[in-house]
Design a protein around this motif. Sequence first.
Motif, PDB file in Angstrom:
ATOM      1  N   MET A 196       0.863  -1.114  -0.128  1.00 34.99           N
ATOM      2  CA  MET A 196       0.143  -0.011  -0.064  1.00 34.99           C
ATOM      3  C   MET A 196       0.844   1.103  -0.103  1.00 34.99           C
ATOM      4  SD  MET A 196      -2.900   1.200  -0.085  1.00 34.99           S
ATOM      5  CE  MET A 196      -3.976  -0.386   0.206  1.00 34.99           C
ATOM      6  N   GLU A 197       2.100   1.286   0.747  1.00 37.66           N
ATOM      7  CA  GLU A 197       2.734   2.227   0.842  1.00 37.66           C
ATOM      8  C   GLU A 197       3.445   2.685  -0.427  1.00 37.66           C
ATOM      9  OE1 GLU A 197       6.831   3.941   3.249  1.00 37.66           O
ATOM     10  OE2 GLU A 197       5.445   2.317   4.162  1.00 37.66           O
ATOM     11  N   ILE A 198       3.700   1.444  -1.337  1.00 39.36           N
ATOM     12  CA  ILE A 198       4.410   1.702  -2.425  1.00 39.36           C
ATOM     13  C   ILE A 198       3.302   2.308  -3.534  1.00 39.36           C
ATOM     14  CG2 ILE A 198       5.353   0.493  -4.487  1.00 39.36           C
ATOM     15  CD1 ILE A 198       6.616  -1.406  -2.535  1.00 39.36           C
ATOM     16  N   PHE A 199       2.145   1.832  -3.555  1.00 44.46           N
ATOM     17  CA  PHE A 199       0.898   2.415  -4.479  1.00 44.46           C
ATOM     18  C   PHE A 199       0.862   3.603  -4.036  1.00 44.46           C
ATOM     19  CE2 PHE A 199      -3.278   3.236  -4.824  1.00 44.46           C
ATOM     20  CZ  PHE A 199      -3.626   3.419  -6.084  1.00 44.46           C
ATOM     21  N   ASN A 200       0.721   4.056  -2.809  1.00 45.64           N
ATOM     22  CA  ASN A 200       0.741   5.860  -2.387  1.00 45.64           C
ATOM     23  C   ASN A 200       1.741   6.540  -2.868  1.00 45.64           C
ATOM     24  OD1 ASN A 200      -0.643   7.568  -0.713  1.00 45.64           O
ATOM     25  ND2 ASN A 200       0.996   7.602   0.818  1.00 45.64           N
ATOM     26  N   HIS A 201       2.962   6.042  -2.848  1.00 48.95           N
ATOM     27  CA  HIS A 201       4.028   6.829  -3.281  1.00 48.95           C
ATOM     28  C   HIS A 201       4.148   7.018  -4.752  1.00 48.95           C
ATOM     29  CE1 HIS A 201       8.144   8.164  -3.301  1.00 48.95           C
ATOM     30  NE2 HIS A 201       8.452   7.499  -4.298  1.00 48.95           N
ATOM     31  N   ARG A 202       3.689   5.892  -5.414  1.00 53.31           N
ATOM     32  CA  ARG A 202       3.497   5.796  -6.844  1.00 53.31           C
ATOM     33  C   ARG A 202       2.544   6.728  -7.309  1.00 53.31           C
ATOM     34  NH1 ARG A 202       4.575  -0.260  -9.021  1.00 53.31           N
ATOM     35  NH2 ARG A 202       6.632  -0.374  -8.465  1.00 53.31           N
ATOM     36  N   LEU A 203       1.247   6.698  -6.523  1.00 54.55           N
ATOM     37  CA  LEU A 203       0.260   7.793  -6.933  1.00 54.55           C
ATOM     38  C   LEU A 203       0.418   9.181  -6.636  1.00 54.55           C
ATOM     39  CD1 LEU A 203      -2.803   7.982  -7.475  1.00 54.55           C
ATOM     40  CD2 LEU A 203      -3.433   7.721  -5.147  1.00 54.55           C
ATOM     41  N   ASN A 204       1.274   9.333  -5.566  1.00 52.81           N
ATOM     42  CA  ASN A 204       1.714  10.747  -5.438  1.00 52.81           C
ATOM     43  C   ASN A 204       2.738  11.255  -6.409  1.00 52.81           C
ATOM     44  OD1 ASN A 204       0.047  11.341  -3.121  1.00 52.81           O
ATOM     45  ND2 ASN A 204       1.519  10.362  -1.791  1.00 52.81           N
ATOM     46  N   ASN A 205       3.419  10.632  -6.718  1.00 57.56           N
ATOM     47  CA  ASN A 205       4.671  10.839  -7.839  1.00 57.56           C
ATOM     48  C   ASN A 205       3.969  10.984  -9.071  1.00 57.56           C
ATOM     49  OD1 ASN A 205       6.669  10.735  -5.995  1.00 57.56           O
ATOM     50  ND2 ASN A 205       7.223   8.617  -6.609  1.00 57.56           N
ATOM     51  N   TYR A 206       2.945  10.363  -9.666  1.00 58.99           N
ATOM     52  CA  TYR A 206       2.147  10.523 -10.616  1.00 58.99           C
ATOM     53  C   TYR A 206       1.374  11.964 -10.683  1.00 58.99           C
ATOM     54  CZ  TYR A 206      -1.618  10.037 -14.377  1.00 58.99           C
ATOM     55  OH  TYR A 206      -2.258  10.258 -15.423  1.00 58.99           O
ATOM     56  N   ILE A 207       0.768  12.174  -9.460  1.00 60.79           N
ATOM     57  CA  ILE A 207      -0.003  13.362  -9.513  1.00 60.79           C
ATOM     58  C   ILE A 207       0.764  14.613  -9.563  1.00 60.79           C
ATOM     59  CG2 ILE A 207      -1.403  14.675  -7.935  1.00 60.79           C
ATOM     60  CD1 ILE A 207      -2.846  12.207  -7.002  1.00 60.79           C
ATOM     61  N   ASP A 208       1.943  14.497  -8.926  1.00 54.83           N
ATOM     62  CA  ASP A 208       2.999  15.536  -8.914  1.00 54.83           C
ATOM     63  C   ASP A 208       3.614  15.869 -10.160  1.00 54.83           C
ATOM     64  OD1 ASP A 208       2.448  15.980  -6.077  1.00 54.83           O
ATOM     65  OD2 ASP A 208       4.217  14.832  -5.493  1.00 54.83           O
ATOM     66  N   SER A 209       3.806  14.797 -10.712  1.00 57.95           N
ATOM     67  CA  SER A 209       4.370  14.736 -12.354  1.00 57.95           C
ATOM     68  C   SER A 209       3.349  15.447 -13.313  1.00 57.95           C
ATOM     69  CB  SER A 209       4.952  13.632 -12.944  1.00 57.95           C
ATOM     70  OG  SER A 209       3.593  12.772 -13.159  1.00 57.95           O
ATOM     71  N   TRP A 210       2.093  15.269 -13.054  1.00 61.83           N
ATOM     72  CA  TRP A 210       0.958  15.826 -13.841  1.00 61.83           C
ATOM     73  C   TRP A 210       0.739  16.956 -13.376  1.00 61.83           C
ATOM     74  CZ3 TRP A 210      -4.631  15.110 -12.208  1.00 61.83           C
ATOM     75  CH2 TRP A 210      -5.386  15.573 -13.442  1.00 61.83           C
ATOM     76  N   MET A 211       0.539  17.496 -12.172  1.00 62.33           N
ATOM     77  CA  MET A 211       0.214  18.728 -11.878  1.00 62.33           C
ATOM     78  C   MET A 211       1.137  19.772 -11.518  1.00 62.33           C
ATOM     79  SD  MET A 211      -3.151  18.336 -11.451  1.00 62.33           S
ATOM     80  CE  MET A 211      -3.454  19.674 -10.559  1.00 62.33           C
TER      81      MET A 211
END
Length: 252
Positions: A1-16
């Motif tokens: 879950m922590e890995i997924f959370n990290h990837r999700l945040n990284n994806y959002i930050d790269s997009w936004m």
Amino acid sequence: MEIFNHRLNNYIDSWMGPRDPRVRGWLLLDNYLPTVAFTIMYLMIVWMGPKYMRNRQPFSCRGILVLYNLALTFLSLYMFYELVTGVWQGGYNFFCQDTHSGGEADTRIIQVLWWYYFSKLIEFMDTFFFILRKNNHQITFLHIYHHSTMLNIWWFVMNWVPCGHSYFGATFNSFIHVLMYSYYGLSAVPAMRPYLWWKKYITQCQLIQFVLTMMQTSCAVVWPCGFPKGWLYFQISYMITLIIFFSNFYKQ
């Protein structure tokens, strides 16, 4: 879950792009996953709740409804007051206001808008009370759409544009919620219902809110001040959907 959370945040930050550092570490804002999880839980309860209640007697919830709705009335009144006075303190420009020129007023606005974001989580209880009372006719697509999207939209707002031109819709909406939740709270007391004259005006006020918010947002497109235009275009689009859905509801 922590890995997924990290990837999700990284994806959002790269997009936004870079987040506003002023909200770093604030409750529920660093990670998007909790907001997503709350939304999924909400939608699951909306789906399963009526099935669970189908062969059960409805709950009255009268006492807790009065307390809940009056608490949201006072929270909305607090947010409305703080936003109005904060905007006045910061000398906000009605036509366009960036996110970094208001000084201490920006900090004040950010703090209040966090409460506005958090209130959208609290307002999930609106639907849960409908389910418990078996008022399923009130659980419309409009109701679910509005409740589930607002929490998510405001997570993004708080992380990227937590003050400046973001204030207007929240200010107007807080005022509308004073009217709405005071009505809901008082209407839970049968003796009060004959005196609640403003019920028929609530949807009209909501439609006025959406139109004025769209117009005020458009001002920042016409007379730009550095507030990100992508956010402005998104808000205009979202207001259009609400105008369409609420107009259809009003006609019915």
